[in-house]
Design an enzyme around this catalytic site. Structure first.
Site, PDB file in Angstrom:
ATOM      1  N   ASN A   1       2.546  -2.952  -3.092  1.00  0.00           N
ATOM      2  CA  ASN A   1       3.086  -1.852  -2.272  1.00  0.00           C
ATOM      3  C   ASN A   1       2.960  -2.281  -0.815  1.00  0.00           C
ATOM      4  O   ASN A   1       1.862  -2.300  -0.261  1.00  0.00           O
ATOM      5  CB  ASN A   1       2.265  -0.581  -2.562  1.00  0.00           C
ATOM      6  CG  ASN A   1       2.615   0.554  -1.620  1.00  0.00           C
ATOM      7  OD1 ASN A   1       3.624   0.503  -0.899  1.00  0.00           O
ATOM      8  ND2 ASN A   1       1.784   1.591  -1.618  1.00  0.00           N
TER       9      ASN A   1
ATOM     10  N   LYS B   1       4.079  -0.798   1.802  1.00  0.00           N
ATOM     11  CA  LYS B   1       3.992   0.308   2.777  1.00  0.00           C
ATOM     12  C   LYS B   1       4.943   0.035   3.944  1.00  0.00           C
ATOM     13  O   LYS B   1       6.017  -0.512   3.723  1.00  0.00           O
ATOM     14  CB  LYS B   1       2.532   0.510   3.215  1.00  0.00           C
ATOM     15  CG  LYS B   1       1.596   0.633   2.008  1.00  0.00           C
ATOM     16  CD  LYS B   1       0.213   1.099   2.331  1.00  0.00           C
ATOM     17  CE  LYS B   1      -0.589   1.177   1.039  1.00  0.00           C
ATOM     18  NZ  LYS B   1      -1.936   1.706   1.239  1.00  0.00           N
TER      19      LYS B   1
ATOM     20  N   HIS C   1       2.204   8.776  -4.053  1.00  0.00           N
ATOM     21  CA  HIS C   1       1.125   7.995  -3.423  1.00  0.00           C
ATOM     22  C   HIS C   1       0.293   8.919  -2.536  1.00  0.00           C
ATOM     23  O   HIS C   1       0.834   9.844  -1.924  1.00  0.00           O
ATOM     24  CB  HIS C   1       1.729   6.850  -2.600  1.00  0.00           C
ATOM     25  CG  HIS C   1       0.698   5.882  -2.116  1.00  0.00           C
ATOM     26  ND1 HIS C   1      -0.100   6.141  -1.029  1.00  0.00           N
ATOM     27  CD2 HIS C   1       0.298   4.682  -2.593  1.00  0.00           C
ATOM     28  CE1 HIS C   1      -0.942   5.124  -0.863  1.00  0.00           C
ATOM     29  NE2 HIS C   1      -0.721   4.233  -1.798  1.00  0.00           N
TER      30      HIS C   1
ATOM     31  N   GLU D   1      -0.812   8.612   0.319  1.00  0.00           N
ATOM     32  CA  GLU D   1      -0.334   8.728   1.711  1.00  0.00           C
ATOM     33  C   GLU D   1       0.833   9.709   1.789  1.00  0.00           C
ATOM     34  O   GLU D   1       0.980  10.432   2.779  1.00  0.00           O
ATOM     35  CB  GLU D   1       0.042   7.336   2.241  1.00  0.00           C
ATOM     36  CG  GLU D   1      -1.216   6.515   2.515  1.00  0.00           C
ATOM     37  CD  GLU D   1      -1.052   5.020   2.376  1.00  0.00           C
ATOM     38  OE1 GLU D   1       0.082   4.510   2.363  1.00  0.00           O
ATOM     39  OE2 GLU D   1      -2.100   4.336   2.262  1.00  0.00           O
TER      40      GLU D   1
ATOM     41  N   GLU E   1      -5.758   5.674  -8.062  1.00  0.00           N
ATOM     42  CA  GLU E   1      -6.128   5.128  -6.763  1.00  0.00           C
ATOM     43  C   GLU E   1      -7.094   6.080  -6.061  1.00  0.00           C
ATOM     44  O   GLU E   1      -6.657   7.045  -5.414  1.00  0.00           O
ATOM     45  CB  GLU E   1      -4.884   4.953  -5.895  1.00  0.00           C
ATOM     46  CG  GLU E   1      -3.863   4.008  -6.482  1.00  0.00           C
ATOM     47  CD  GLU E   1      -2.953   3.443  -5.392  1.00  0.00           C
ATOM     48  OE1 GLU E   1      -2.940   2.219  -5.228  1.00  0.00           O
ATOM     49  OE2 GLU E   1      -2.288   4.228  -4.700  1.00  0.00           O
TER      50      GLU E   1
ATOM     51  N   GLY F   1      -7.296   0.759   1.338  1.00  0.00           N
ATOM     52  CA  GLY F   1      -7.263   0.159   2.662  1.00  0.00           C
ATOM     53  C   GLY F   1      -8.607   0.143   3.360  1.00  0.00           C
ATOM     54  O   GLY F   1      -8.698  -0.123   4.556  1.00  0.00           O
TER      55      GLY F   1
ATOM     56  N   SER G   1      -7.977  -1.436  -2.571  1.00  0.00           N
ATOM     57  CA  SER G   1      -8.642  -2.663  -2.126  1.00  0.00           C
ATOM     58  C   SER G   1      -8.765  -3.716  -3.229  1.00  0.00           C
ATOM     59  O   SER G   1      -9.771  -4.424  -3.308  1.00  0.00           O
ATOM     60  CB  SER G   1     -10.008  -2.353  -1.506  1.00  0.00           C
ATOM     61  OG  SER G   1      -9.847  -1.509  -0.377  1.00  0.00           O
TER      62      SER G   1
HETATM   63  P1  PGA Z   1      -4.882  -1.253  -0.658  1.00  0.00           P
HETATM   64  O1  PGA Z   1      -3.755  -0.136  -0.968  1.00  0.00           O
HETATM   65  O2  PGA Z   1      -4.768  -2.297  -1.734  1.00  0.00           O
HETATM   66  O3  PGA Z   1      -4.526  -1.790   0.704  1.00  0.00           O
HETATM   67  O4  PGA Z   1      -6.187  -0.554  -0.680  1.00  0.00           O
HETATM   68  C1  PGA Z   1      -3.497   0.269  -2.276  1.00  0.00           C
HETATM   69  C2  PGA Z   1      -2.427   1.318  -2.275  1.00  0.00           C
HETATM   70  O5  PGA Z   1      -2.370   2.151  -1.371  1.00  0.00           O
HETATM   71  O6  PGA Z   1      -1.589   1.346  -3.217  1.00  0.00           O
END
Ligand code: PGA
Length: 252
Positions: free
Chosen positions: A11, A13, A97, A99, A169, A175, A215
Site C-alpha cells: 500500500n 498511500k 483502511h 486512515e 491492522e 507506520g 510495520s
Molecule cells: P506500515 O503501513 O507497513 O507502514 O505500518 C501498513 C498499512 O497502513 O497498511
C-alpha cells in the site's frame, strides 16, 4: 485443512509520481518474476494506476486501488468508481483502511457499500480492520474488530465472499515501527476466522485469507507469516522500495 495461498500487497498511500511508479514496479517485476506460490499486489495512488498497469502487464503482480466509491457514475466530486478502476486494470481494492476511517470519516456503513460494490464488479476487496492503542488497553480489541467485520459484511452471504480478503491492522502498529508480536497477531487472526465462521459459515472462514498489517518489514515478516492464521501481509512503508517488498514476498 484448506490450503490458503498467501497474499502480499503493498500500500503506497500518498507516495510516488508516475515516473517513480514505473521505476519501482519495473524493479519489483524483475525481483519477483519467478514467484508463483504467493499472490502479489501493489496499490499505487490513482494517478499512477494506468502507468502501473502498463509496467505490470503480463506479470505476476496484481494492481490494487487504495479506495473507491460504491457507485458507478454520478455527481461525486473527487471520487473514483469501480468501472473506472477496472478500466485502468485494477483487480483488487483496499477498503476501510484505518486512515480512511480516522482521517476521512469512513463508517462501517459506508465501507459496507464499497465491499458490496467491489464484489459486484468482481474485484477482490481487502477489508481493513483494527483497534487503536487505547482500545487495546481497554480490552476492546475483539469487540472493535468483530464490530467492524459485522458492520462491513452485514448484507453479504457466504457465496458472495469467495474473493474477500481481510487485513488485520492494529492502528498502533501502522507506520510506528511497533509490530504486534506474532502471538498477538495470531490471536486476533484466529478470532477473526472464528467470527467469520459464525457469520458466514465455516467453509468461507477456512478459505478466507487474513493479512496482517502494521510495520511489516523484511526482518519480521517470516515470524509473522508462519503463524497458522496469518495468510499474508498488507505492507505500507516497506513496500515503497522494490527490494524490501520482494524480500517480504520471499519470506513468505
Ligand atoms: P506500515 O503501513 O507497513 O507502514 O505500518 C501498513 C498499512 O497502513 O497498511
Amino acid at each position: 485443512m484448506v490450503e490458503r495461498k498467501p497474499i502480499i500487497v503493498g500500500n503506497w498511500k500518498m507516495h510516488k509520481t508516475i515516473s517513480e511508479t514505473r521505476t519501482t514496479l519495473s524493479a519489483l517485476r524483475a525481483a519477483v518474476q519467478d514467484v508463483d506460490s504467493v499472490d502479489i499486489g501493489v496499490a499505487p495512488p490513482f494517478t499512477s494506476l494506468s502507468a502501473a498497469a502498463e509496467v505490470l502487464l503480463g506479470s505476476n503482480i496484481a494492481l490494487a486501488a487504495q479506495n473507491m466509491h460504491c457507485r458507478d457514475t454520478g455527481a461525486f466530486t473527487g471520487e473514483v468508481s469501480p468501472p473506472m478502476l477496472l478500466d485502468a486494470g485494477v483487480t483488487h481494492v483496499i477498503l476501510g483502511h484505518s486512515e480512511r476511517r480516522e482521517l476521512f470519516g469512513e463508517t462501517d456503513d459506508l465501507i459496507a457499500t464499497k465491499v458490496e460494490a467491489a464484489l459486484a464488479h468482481r474485484m477482490v476487496p481487502i477489508l481493513c480492520v483494527g483497534e487503536t492503542q487505547g482500545q487495546r488497553e481497554a480490552n476492546e480489541t475483539v469487540s472493535v474488530v468483530t464490530g467492524q467485520l459485522s458492520g462491513a459484511l452485514r448484507q453479504l452471504r457466504g457465496a458472495d465472499l469467495e474473493s474477500l480478503v481481510v487485513a488485520y491492522e492494529p492502528i498502533w502498529a501502522i507506520g510506528t515501527g511497533l509490530t504486534a508480536t506474532p502471538g498477538q497477531a495470531q490471536q486476533v487472526h484466529e478470532i477473526i476466522r472464528d467470527f467469520i465462521g459464525d457469520l458466514l459459515g465455516r467453509a468461507v472462514a477456512e478459505r478466507l485469507r487474513i493479512q496482517y498489517g502494521g510495520s511489516v518489514k523484511p526482518d519480521n515478516a517470516a515470524e509473522l507469516l508462519t503463524q497458522p492464521d496469518i495468510d499474508g501481509a498488507l505492507v505500507g512503508g516497506a513496500s515503497l522500495e522494490a527490494e524490501s517488498l520482494a524480500a517480504i514476498v520471499r519470506a513468505c
